[in-house]
Design a protein around this motif. Structure first.
Motif, PDB file in Angstrom:
ATOM      1  N   LEU A   1      62.700 -11.405 -19.074  1.00  0.00           N
ATOM      2  CA  LEU A   1      63.901 -12.184 -18.915  1.00  0.00           C
ATOM      3  C   LEU A   1      65.155 -11.268 -17.928  1.00  0.00           C
ATOM      4  O   LEU A   1      65.938 -11.977 -17.398  1.00  0.00           O
ATOM      5  N   GLY A   2      64.930 -10.330 -17.810  1.00  0.00           N
ATOM      6  CA  GLY A   2      65.840  -9.175 -17.074  1.00  0.00           C
ATOM      7  C   GLY A   2      67.177  -9.454 -17.775  1.00  0.00           C
ATOM      8  O   GLY A   2      67.347  -9.336 -18.928  1.00  0.00           O
ATOM      9  N   LYS A   3      68.314  -9.751 -16.773  1.00  0.00           N
ATOM     10  CA  LYS A   3      69.452 -10.006 -17.489  1.00  0.00           C
ATOM     11  C   LYS A   3      69.919 -11.372 -17.664  1.00  0.00           C
ATOM     12  O   LYS A   3      71.104 -11.758 -18.001  1.00  0.00           O
ATOM     13  N   VAL A   4      68.981 -12.269 -17.855  1.00  0.00           N
ATOM     14  CA  VAL A   4      69.202 -13.754 -17.975  1.00  0.00           C
ATOM     15  C   VAL A   4      69.451 -13.729 -19.561  1.00  0.00           C
ATOM     16  O   VAL A   4      68.619 -13.555 -20.475  1.00  0.00           O
ATOM     17  N   PRO A   5      70.562 -14.419 -19.806  1.00  0.00           N
ATOM     18  CA  PRO A   5      71.031 -14.626 -21.143  1.00  0.00           C
ATOM     19  C   PRO A   5      69.845 -15.556 -21.916  1.00  0.00           C
ATOM     20  O   PRO A   5      69.293 -16.340 -21.582  1.00  0.00           O
ATOM     21  N   LEU A   6      69.614 -15.217 -23.328  1.00  0.00           N
ATOM     22  CA  LEU A   6      68.678 -16.019 -24.081  1.00  0.00           C
ATOM     23  C   LEU A   6      69.590 -16.606 -25.186  1.00  0.00           C
ATOM     24  O   LEU A   6      69.977 -15.816 -26.020  1.00  0.00           O
ATOM     25  N   LEU A   7      69.656 -18.002 -25.217  1.00  0.00           N
ATOM     26  CA  LEU A   7      70.413 -18.924 -26.002  1.00  0.00           C
ATOM     27  C   LEU A   7      69.290 -19.639 -26.865  1.00  0.00           C
ATOM     28  O   LEU A   7      68.594 -20.419 -26.401  1.00  0.00           O
ATOM     29  N   THR A   8      69.527 -19.430 -28.088  1.00  0.00           N
ATOM     30  CA  THR A   8      68.469 -19.882 -28.966  1.00  0.00           C
ATOM     31  C   THR A   8      69.142 -20.927 -30.027  1.00  0.00           C
ATOM     32  O   THR A   8      70.330 -20.865 -30.383  1.00  0.00           O
TER      33      THR A   8
ATOM     34  N   ASP B   1      70.211 -19.516 -14.737  1.00  0.00           N
ATOM     35  CA  ASP B   1      71.389 -18.714 -15.324  1.00  0.00           C
ATOM     36  C   ASP B   1      71.160 -18.438 -16.803  1.00  0.00           C
ATOM     37  O   ASP B   1      71.745 -17.373 -17.098  1.00  0.00           O
ATOM     38  N   ALA B   2      70.570 -19.299 -17.523  1.00  0.00           N
ATOM     39  CA  ALA B   2      70.166 -19.001 -18.797  1.00  0.00           C
ATOM     40  C   ALA B   2      68.875 -19.529 -19.521  1.00  0.00           C
ATOM     41  O   ALA B   2      68.659 -20.579 -18.554  1.00  0.00           O
ATOM     42  N   VAL B   3      68.344 -18.991 -20.357  1.00  0.00           N
ATOM     43  CA  VAL B   3      67.222 -19.625 -21.157  1.00  0.00           C
ATOM     44  C   VAL B   3      67.529 -20.189 -22.323  1.00  0.00           C
ATOM     45  O   VAL B   3      68.202 -19.499 -23.035  1.00  0.00           O
ATOM     46  N   VAL B   4      67.398 -21.296 -22.521  1.00  0.00           N
ATOM     47  CA  VAL B   4      67.557 -21.949 -23.953  1.00  0.00           C
ATOM     48  C   VAL B   4      66.427 -22.222 -24.658  1.00  0.00           C
ATOM     49  O   VAL B   4      65.367 -22.946 -24.051  1.00  0.00           O
ATOM     50  N   ALA B   5      66.215 -21.673 -25.914  1.00  0.00           N
ATOM     51  CA  ALA B   5      65.074 -21.612 -26.775  1.00  0.00           C
ATOM     52  C   ALA B   5      65.156 -22.347 -28.098  1.00  0.00           C
ATOM     53  O   ALA B   5      65.895 -21.961 -28.822  1.00  0.00           O
ATOM     54  N   TYR B   6      64.416 -23.471 -28.294  1.00  0.00           N
ATOM     55  CA  TYR B   6      64.152 -24.011 -29.774  1.00  0.00           C
ATOM     56  C   TYR B   6      62.863 -23.524 -30.147  1.00  0.00           C
ATOM     57  O   TYR B   6      61.801 -24.273 -29.776  1.00  0.00           O
ATOM     58  N   LEU B   7      62.538 -22.470 -30.956  1.00  0.00           N
ATOM     59  CA  LEU B   7      61.346 -21.969 -31.255  1.00  0.00           C
ATOM     60  C   LEU B   7      61.459 -21.829 -32.564  1.00  0.00           C
ATOM     61  O   LEU B   7      61.356 -20.321 -32.926  1.00  0.00           O
ATOM     62  N   PRO B   8      61.279 -22.385 -33.725  1.00  0.00           N
ATOM     63  CA  PRO B   8      61.617 -21.860 -34.975  1.00  0.00           C
ATOM     64  C   PRO B   8      60.333 -21.369 -35.417  1.00  0.00           C
ATOM     65  O   PRO B   8      59.047 -21.239 -34.921  1.00  0.00           O
ATOM     66  N   GLY B   9      60.559 -20.412 -36.664  1.00  0.00           N
ATOM     67  CA  GLY B   9      59.607 -19.722 -37.344  1.00  0.00           C
ATOM     68  C   GLY B   9      58.769 -18.739 -36.664  1.00  0.00           C
ATOM     69  O   GLY B   9      59.476 -17.777 -35.615  1.00  0.00           O
ATOM     70  N   ASP B  10      57.381 -18.409 -36.738  1.00  0.00           N
ATOM     71  CA  ASP B  10      56.742 -17.296 -36.027  1.00  0.00           C
ATOM     72  C   ASP B  10      56.678 -17.362 -34.469  1.00  0.00           C
ATOM     73  O   ASP B  10      56.385 -16.403 -33.948  1.00  0.00           O
ATOM     74  N   MET B  11      56.785 -18.830 -34.118  1.00  0.00           N
ATOM     75  CA  MET B  11      56.590 -19.001 -32.606  1.00  0.00           C
ATOM     76  C   MET B  11      57.645 -18.154 -32.101  1.00  0.00           C
ATOM     77  O   MET B  11      57.818 -17.459 -31.016  1.00  0.00           O
ATOM     78  N   GLY B  12      59.006 -18.439 -32.717  1.00  0.00           N
ATOM     79  CA  GLY B  12      60.114 -17.794 -32.013  1.00  0.00           C
ATOM     80  C   GLY B  12      60.215 -16.341 -32.301  1.00  0.00           C
ATOM     81  O   GLY B  12      60.563 -15.686 -31.346  1.00  0.00           O
ATOM     82  N   VAL B  13      59.733 -15.661 -33.586  1.00  0.00           N
ATOM     83  CA  VAL B  13      59.268 -14.479 -33.555  1.00  0.00           C
ATOM     84  C   VAL B  13      58.577 -13.606 -32.375  1.00  0.00           C
ATOM     85  O   VAL B  13      58.871 -12.754 -31.701  1.00  0.00           O
TER      86      VAL B  13
ATOM     87  N   LEU C   1      68.355  -8.035 -30.644  1.00  0.00           N
ATOM     88  CA  LEU C   1      69.814  -7.442 -30.314  1.00  0.00           C
ATOM     89  C   LEU C   1      70.238  -8.245 -28.889  1.00  0.00           C
ATOM     90  O   LEU C   1      69.633  -8.063 -27.748  1.00  0.00           O
ATOM     91  N   GLY C   2      71.343  -8.632 -28.818  1.00  0.00           N
ATOM     92  CA  GLY C   2      71.839  -9.440 -27.886  1.00  0.00           C
ATOM     93  C   GLY C   2      71.461 -10.818 -27.397  1.00  0.00           C
ATOM     94  O   GLY C   2      72.004 -11.477 -26.687  1.00  0.00           O
ATOM     95  N   VAL C   3      70.561 -11.461 -28.409  1.00  0.00           N
ATOM     96  CA  VAL C   3      70.223 -12.578 -28.460  1.00  0.00           C
ATOM     97  C   VAL C   3      71.355 -13.503 -28.862  1.00  0.00           C
ATOM     98  O   VAL C   3      71.984 -13.191 -29.736  1.00  0.00           O
ATOM     99  N   PHE C   4      71.478 -14.819 -28.360  1.00  0.00           N
ATOM    100  CA  PHE C   4      72.685 -15.665 -29.020  1.00  0.00           C
ATOM    101  C   PHE C   4      71.970 -16.825 -29.849  1.00  0.00           C
ATOM    102  O   PHE C   4      70.579 -17.130 -29.502  1.00  0.00           O
ATOM    103  N   ALA C   5      72.828 -17.276 -30.761  1.00  0.00           N
ATOM    104  CA  ALA C   5      72.090 -18.308 -31.567  1.00  0.00           C
ATOM    105  C   ALA C   5      73.213 -19.136 -31.834  1.00  0.00           C
ATOM    106  O   ALA C   5      74.234 -18.884 -32.340  1.00  0.00           O
ATOM    107  N   SER C   6      72.914 -20.550 -31.852  1.00  0.00           N
ATOM    108  CA  SER C   6      73.965 -21.579 -32.317  1.00  0.00           C
ATOM    109  C   SER C   6      73.628 -21.899 -33.885  1.00  0.00           C
ATOM    110  O   SER C   6      72.775 -22.029 -34.353  1.00  0.00           O
ATOM    111  N   ALA C   7      74.783 -21.914 -34.678  1.00  0.00           N
ATOM    112  CA  ALA C   7      74.558 -22.489 -36.006  1.00  0.00           C
ATOM    113  C   ALA C   7      75.966 -23.032 -36.713  1.00  0.00           C
ATOM    114  O   ALA C   7      76.990 -22.590 -35.792  1.00  0.00           O
ATOM    115  N   VAL C   8      76.026 -23.317 -37.732  1.00  0.00           N
ATOM    116  CA  VAL C   8      77.193 -23.821 -38.479  1.00  0.00           C
ATOM    117  C   VAL C   8      77.619 -23.125 -39.527  1.00  0.00           C
ATOM    118  O   VAL C   8      78.693 -22.961 -40.130  1.00  0.00           O
ATOM    119  N   TRP C   9      76.846 -21.854 -39.766  1.00  0.00           N
ATOM    120  CA  TRP C   9      77.365 -20.727 -40.568  1.00  0.00           C
ATOM    121  C   TRP C   9      76.800 -19.636 -40.319  1.00  0.00           C
ATOM    122  O   TRP C   9      75.645 -19.477 -39.463  1.00  0.00           O
TER     123      TRP C   9
END
Length: 386
Positions: free
Chosen positions: A237-244, A213-225, A261-269
């Motif tokens: 990923l088609g229409k599958v949300p990417l949660l980072t 239903d969704a892809v969750v990615a922890y890929l810091p730095g150049d790997m994530g880019v 654009l459209g990618v999601f990210a969790s953060a405290v700020w």
């Protein structure tokens, strides 16, 4: 001069503890400032120094000297630099620190020194729990916290099946643990990538096969880019949300641009948090450095504000570190985040947000808050701190 000396001698004999006011306060700033991850430490430094510059070289009304050191992401070097800052340079505060392995290496010599520490990024679990130190404070978050934010968000959105993508490393597995702490659905596949992996075709095929239903990615730095650019180019990923988690932020967005654009990210700020301090900070940082600040810069700015508040409350630099400690624990400063309160482990109770990538009025990729899954939430380890 003789009269002043005599008064001082009499005070010592009678045990009078009149506060000594410093002509200046020395602060050791230690972070990763070179190599492929230097942008994180540089943002911490620029955020911290922005607050100092706004106060005309003072914090709490006291002139400050900031001694800048580069640990080069080397834990052994970090420990040596802490010893030099505390023993040779005689700093009153140490701040900064970008990565948790460096933080763990320097924790013991720093604790032995008795110098107050204000961390503005690294948040290793041991220091939040059983190895907590009363003189350590953090304006960032415990390392697994933002993964937990995304875990709760995935539940709130009804994502029952997820794939988790991370580097094949200990920190990747820690992020999965943080995610699962709040995620009640099923992680149907864990995809671990080598740090030197240049191609993601196999990983993307594994993701497609799992039909999440969704892809969750922890890929810091150049790997994530590289990963996000590949996803954007191929539509993998088609229409599958990417949660980072720790992947899309103020450091990587200038490189990613429209690909994120459209990618999601969790953060405290985030740059659109509504606190008055944050609005002022974002505008001042953009004017000073010509770009949208990152969370690392905001955490560095808050670190300076915390020291500023402690020095101000002790009326210009009381020499008794206990008074500084009590003042810092009270956290009487206007943070870039709404409300700021420390737990007994020195980590903050704070909101955890989810942002999505949009374009601002200048056409730049930036973060827009869409949810706050965790409100005034503690980290997972604070109750282990005794």
């Amino acid at each position: 001069m003789i009269r002043l000396f005599s008064s001082f001698l009499l005070a010592c004999i009678l045990g009078i503890t009149t506060p000594i006011v410093f002509a200046q306060v020395k602060i050791g700033f230690l972070a990763t400032l070179s190599g492929p991850t230097a942008a994180l430490g540089q943002d911490q430094y620029e955020g911290f120094m922005l607050a100092v510059e706004q106060r005309l070289g003072k914090l709490g009304g006291v002139p400050v000297t900031v001694l800048k050191e580069d640990d080069r992401q080397d834990p052994n070097l970090g420990a040596r630099l802490v010893e030099r800052l505390t023993q040779q340079d005689k700093v009153e505060f140490v701040t900064g620190v970008t990565f948790s392995d460096v933080m763990m290496s320097m924790a013991k010599p720093l604790a032995r020194s008795g110098v107050l520490f204000v961390g503005s990024n690294a948040g290793p679990a041991p220091l939040a729990g059983k190895q907590c130190q009363s003189k350590f404070f953090f304006t960032s978050s415990q390392d697994e916290y933002q993964a937990g934010v995304m875990g709760r968000y995935a539940v709130d959105r009804g994502y029952r099946k997820t794939v988790f993508v991370a580097p094949d490393s200990e920190i990747g597995k820690e992020q999965l643990k943080g995610f699962k702490r709040y995620y009640s659905g099923e992680v149907v596949r864990e995809v671990y990538l080598r740090l030197d992996q240049p191609e993601y075709a196999v990983a993307l095929e594994q993701i497609r096969a799992a039909a999440p239903d969704a892809v969750v990615a922890y890929l810091p730095g150049d790997m994530g880019v590289s990963f996000i650019q590949r996803v954007a180019q191929t539509g993998a990923l088609g229409k599958v949300p990417l949660l980072t988690i720790g992947t899309v932020d103020g450091i990587t967005l200038p490189q990613l641009g429209d690909a994120a654009l459209g990618v999601f990210a969790s953060a405290v700020w985030g740059p659109d948090l509504p606190s008055p301090t944050n609005r002022t900070f974002v505008a001042a940082f953009e004017k000073r450095y010509g770009r949208i600040p990152s969370q690392y810069a905001a955490q560095g700015f808050d670190a300076a504000l915390l020291i500023d508040g402690a020095l101000r409350e002790t009326k210009g630099g009381n020499a008794d570190r206990r008074e500084w400690h009590y003042a810092m624990r009270d956290a009487r400063f206007a943070s870039t985040r709404s409300g700021f309160k420390f737990l007994r482990n020195g980590f903050p109770v704070q909101d955890g947000h989810v942002f999505t990538v949009v374009k601002d009025h200048q056409g730049r990729a930036t973060l827009k808050r869409v949810a706050t899954p965790l409100e005034a939430n503690p980290d997972a380890y604070w109750n282990e701190c005794r």
